[in-house]
Design an enzyme around this catalytic site. Structure first.
Site, PDB file in Angstrom:
ATOM      1  N   ASP A  69     -24.048  44.342  35.602  1.00  0.00           N
ATOM      2  CA  ASP A  69     -23.982  43.786  34.251  1.00  0.00           C
ATOM      3  C   ASP A  69     -23.903  44.887  33.201  1.00  0.00           C
ATOM      4  O   ASP A  69     -24.236  46.057  33.447  1.00  0.00           O
ATOM      5  CB  ASP A  69     -25.219  42.929  33.965  1.00  0.00           C
ATOM      6  CG  ASP A  69     -25.329  41.773  34.945  1.00  0.00           C
ATOM      7  OD1 ASP A  69     -24.288  41.261  35.359  1.00  0.00           O
ATOM      8  OD2 ASP A  69     -26.464  41.419  35.300  1.00  0.00           O
ATOM      9  N   GLU A  70     -23.505  44.479  32.001  1.00  0.00           N
ATOM     10  CA  GLU A  70     -23.438  45.424  30.895  1.00  0.00           C
ATOM     11  C   GLU A  70     -24.748  45.559  30.140  1.00  0.00           C
ATOM     12  O   GLU A  70     -24.948  46.527  29.409  1.00  0.00           O
ATOM     13  CB  GLU A  70     -22.323  45.027  29.918  1.00  0.00           C
ATOM     14  CG  GLU A  70     -22.570  43.740  29.148  1.00  0.00           C
ATOM     15  CD  GLU A  70     -22.010  42.518  29.840  1.00  0.00           C
ATOM     16  OE1 GLU A  70     -21.416  41.679  29.143  1.00  0.00           O
ATOM     17  OE2 GLU A  70     -22.162  42.398  31.069  1.00  0.00           O
TER      18      GLU A  70
END
Length: 348
Positions: A69-70
């Site tokens: 994920d970011e």
């Protein structure tokens, strides 16, 4: 049920390192170079496109084994063919590939050489170190007192599977439209997601089907898999309701429905009743390619409470830092929500 639990308040609250054992060789025997990607504020697919652009190669030439994920600080491996331009040496020697303010950073370093490109699905697992914020004193004390906790949790796909942080959770609708070959609807749904590839969909002036031919096939496969993930979650939610109705509770996370058991005993009952369910994986080769498999309904791990103390971000609350390992495909946020839901269960 999860009280005031706050996850990912700051990127450094959520650290992930990929667990992947590679067969390394010397450079003379290799045809792939492995790179360690350190990132913050980028999805894996976005990072891969950026690295590919810097190297002047198609994004499909940059291999990866799993998605990160970011909204955290993550480390994972990439592979690139040895035939790529000399710019690769410049990138790895400089280290920093991209920095856009304090919350957007991407850097590369050399890891080793090998014979096989990395592929999605080959990942062993991930290690996590996470700060749980906003906890009341009783919950924080229980976590700290237990120190090492055996956690059984329902193996839900969590909300990041269905959309970017702050965006609509509708990736599964893109996948559903693709499976129906409703290319116009798929493009509209993709354009409205706020995902890194949404801008491409908004600006696309060719045929809707050609848009998905142009995208990296792994990106299209992700949207197909999101549809499978949504359907799988619905099956598991019904299993929880059927097998432990009195020791579970309905909740919504980012607008999506879940039913979490409130005791470890209830999760064990679910495991005994149904230990796995069918799951459809997808590849994309100018159309969906089905790859049937199964996914476990329950995962077991050991969670270690590392530190407990005042929460400087939420005065009057407590914070606990925890660490643990998960197999590939499991969601740490889903595990942690269930850890907090179960933390009042007496230790037997």
């Amino acid at each position: 049920m999860t009280g005031t639990l706050v996850l990912k308040h700051r990127p450094e609250d959520f650290r992930v390192r990929e667990n992947l054992v590679l067969a390394l060789t010397d450079e003379a025997a290799a045809d792939q170079r492995y790179l360690l990607l350190h990132k913050r504020g980028y999805t894996t697919m976005e990072a891969v496109r950026l690295v590919a652009d810097r190297l002047g190669v198609p994004s499909r030439d940059v291999g990866y084994a799993g998605l990160k994920d970011e909204d955290g600080i993550t480390e994972q491996l990439l592979s690139v063919p040895l035939k790529v331009p000399a710019a690769l040496g410049e990138l790895t020697s400089a280290g920093l590939v991209e920095e856009r303010g304090p919350d957007r950073l991407l850097s590369l370093s050399h890891y080793g050489y090998g014979r096989e490109p990395l592929r999605v699905g080959r990942l062993n697992g991930n290690g996590f170190r996470v700060v749980l914020r906003g906890l009341d004193e009783t919950t924080a004390a229980r976590l700290a007192d237990r120190h090492r906790m055996n956690l059984l949790f329902v193996n839900y796909y969590d909300t990041q599977r269905f959309g970017v942080p702050g965006g609509p959770k509708r990736t599964h609708l893109v996948g559903e439209a693709l499976l129906k070959e409703d290319w116009a609807l798929a493009r509209r749904e993709l354009a409205g997601l706020g995902a890194p590839e949404s801008g491409i969909a908004e600006r696309w002036d060719g045929t809707d089907q050609d848009l998905f031919r142009e995208l990296d096939p792994r990106t299209v496969a992700f949207y197909l898999a999101a549809h499978s993930s949504y359907e799988w979650n619905a099956q598991v939610r019904q299993l929880v309701a059927t097998n432990c109705p009195e020791e579970s509770a309905e909740t919504r996370v980012d607008g999506l429905p879940y039913r979490f058991p409130t005791t470890g005993r209830a999760v064990a009952a679910l495991l005994a009743a149904c230990h796995e369910l069918p799951y459809m994986r997808y590849a994309y080769q100018d159309g969906p390619v089905e790859r049937p498999t199964v996914r476990p309904t329950v995962i077991q791990t050991t969670v270690t409470a590392e530190e407990e103390g005042p929460d400087e971000e939420f005065p009057g609350r407590r914070a606990v830092e925890v660490s643990f390992l998960l197999p590939s495909g499991c969601y740490a946020t889903a595990a942690l929500r269930q850890l907090i839901a179960q933390c009042s269960e007496p230790v037997s």
